[in-house]
Design an enzyme around this catalytic site. Structure first.
Site, PDB file in Angstrom:
ATOM      1  N   GLU A 314       0.855  -1.192   0.000  1.00  0.00           N
ATOM      2  CA  GLU A 314       0.000   0.000   0.000  1.00  0.00           C
ATOM      3  C   GLU A 314       0.890   1.240   0.000  1.00  0.00           C
ATOM      4  OE1 GLU A 314      -3.657  -0.573   2.669  1.00  0.00           O
ATOM      5  OE2 GLU A 314      -2.331  -2.198   3.326  1.00  0.00           O
ATOM      6  N   LYS A 317       0.583   4.387   2.505  1.00  0.00           N
ATOM      7  CA  LYS A 317       0.827   4.280   3.942  1.00  0.00           C
ATOM      8  C   LYS A 317       2.159   4.948   4.258  1.00  0.00           C
ATOM      9  CE  LYS A 317      -0.901   0.899   6.283  1.00  0.00           C
ATOM     10  NZ  LYS A 317      -1.188  -0.403   6.908  1.00  0.00           N
TER      11      LYS A 317
END
Length: 341
Positions: A314, A317
């Site tokens: 991700e 993040k």
């Protein structure tokens, strides 16, 4: 060939025994593995593509961190078991009334999505202003589900392992004094409603934070016993078991020795920090999948329901290891060879 009655009876008995053995093997082999579907990235495949990826890889369980409507729509008819999170930012409002949340996010999908559990909040610290709303929100969600005949869906919350003040040896596991007053009423609620406690377990962070821990103990690759619990004599060859069993001990200490525990997150990063390599991540994940089929030394017989973190890297993040827990690349290719069966 026509069988005589005695031969036919013997054949029937053999078939029955074979079915018993097959069922026993299936129950033992079912590792109850799921994968968390985090979506903090701007390069991820569509929700429908993600559900197809779960199905093509034989992943039968999913956790999502908010009631994303596109994800819920994509799950329709998939038979994938779902842990659906109620986000921390919604706790205060739902502590007053959760009926609309349930009407919007659960009721329309209840007949076509296999809800495993509703997780009311994720890793809420006792010092967090939202902590006071976790249990009331759980109670309101439980009430709202009951009101629409969906009482079969358990209601829980996911906690950090850090709520334990002591975890060594595992039999001495206990919640910290600052966490006990927060978590004990929640555990009482879970016990009275037959719901499991969700716990995020990361041997990676314990290993990085404690230089005395050998990496083989964290990666399931120790050749023999590393820790013998002086409290009960149980032997530990890996850190994951020790962490989970310390949670069991802590839960028992507050009056719930038979409460089920679900590992709602566990993983190892492939980049971005100490010991964060693709080889280590592959070793941890493969060994974890195989290991949880048999439970832990304290709770043998398994399997232990476990959710791997996470489906994808991700990129939105925080920089560092948090961006590198993915099992798959955004194009659907596995980061390393892995079997969920």
């Amino acid at each position: 060939m026509v069988k005589t009655p005695s031969v036919a009876a013997g054949a029937a008995a053999a078939v029955a025994m074979l079915l018993v053995l097959v069922m026993a093997f299936t129950q033992t082999a079912d590792a109850k593995i799921g994968v968390c579907y985090g979506r903090n990235g701007n390069n991820l495949p569509s929700e429908k593509q993600v559900v197809s990826l779960y199905q093509s890889n034989g992943i039968g369980r999913m956790r999502i961190y908010d009631p994303d409507q596109a994800a819920l729509q994509a799950l329709r008819g998939s038979n994938i078991e779902l842990i659906l999170d109620l986000p921390n930012g919604s706790l205060k409002s739902l502590a007053s009334d959760a009926s609309q949340w349930v009407q919007t996010n659960v009721v329309p999908f209840a007949s076509v999505v296999n809800f495993r559990c509703i997780s009311v909040g994720n890793e809420v610290e006792p010092s967090d202003p939202n902590a006071q709303y976790v249990l009331p929100a759980m109670q309101k969600v439980r009430t709202a589900l009951n009101a629409v005949n969906l009482g079969r869906i358990p209601v829980s919350t996911a906690i950090k392992f850090d709520l334990l003040g002591n975890s060594y040896p595992p039999s001495a596991g206990s919640f910290s004094s600052s966490a006990a007053s927060y978590i004990t009423p929640i555990i009482n609620f879970l016990k009275s409603n037959g719901a499991p406690l969700l716990v995020n377990i990361y041997p990676y962070f314990s290993y990085v934070g404690n230089p005395t821990i050998n990496i083989n103990y964290a990666l399931f690759t120790s050749p023999g016993t590393v820790v013998t619990d002086t409290g009960n004599g149980l032997k530990y060859q890996n850190l994951f078991d020790a962490m989970v069993d310390s949670v069991y001990a802590a839960v028992a200490r507050v009056g719930a020795p038979n409460l089920a525990v679900v590992v709602s997150e566990s993983g190892w990063p492939s980049d971005g920090g100490t010991a964060a390599t693709t080889d280590n991540a592959a070793t941890y994940i493969k060994n974890l999948i195989n290991h949880v089929k048999g439970g832990t030394p304290r709770k043998q017989g398994g399997p232990l329901e476990t959710y791997l973190f996470a489906m994808f890297d991700e990129n939105q993040k925080a920089a560092g290891v948090e961006q590198h827990f993915g099992l798959f690349h955004p194009n659907g290719q596995p980061k390393y060879q892995i079997s969920f069966n």
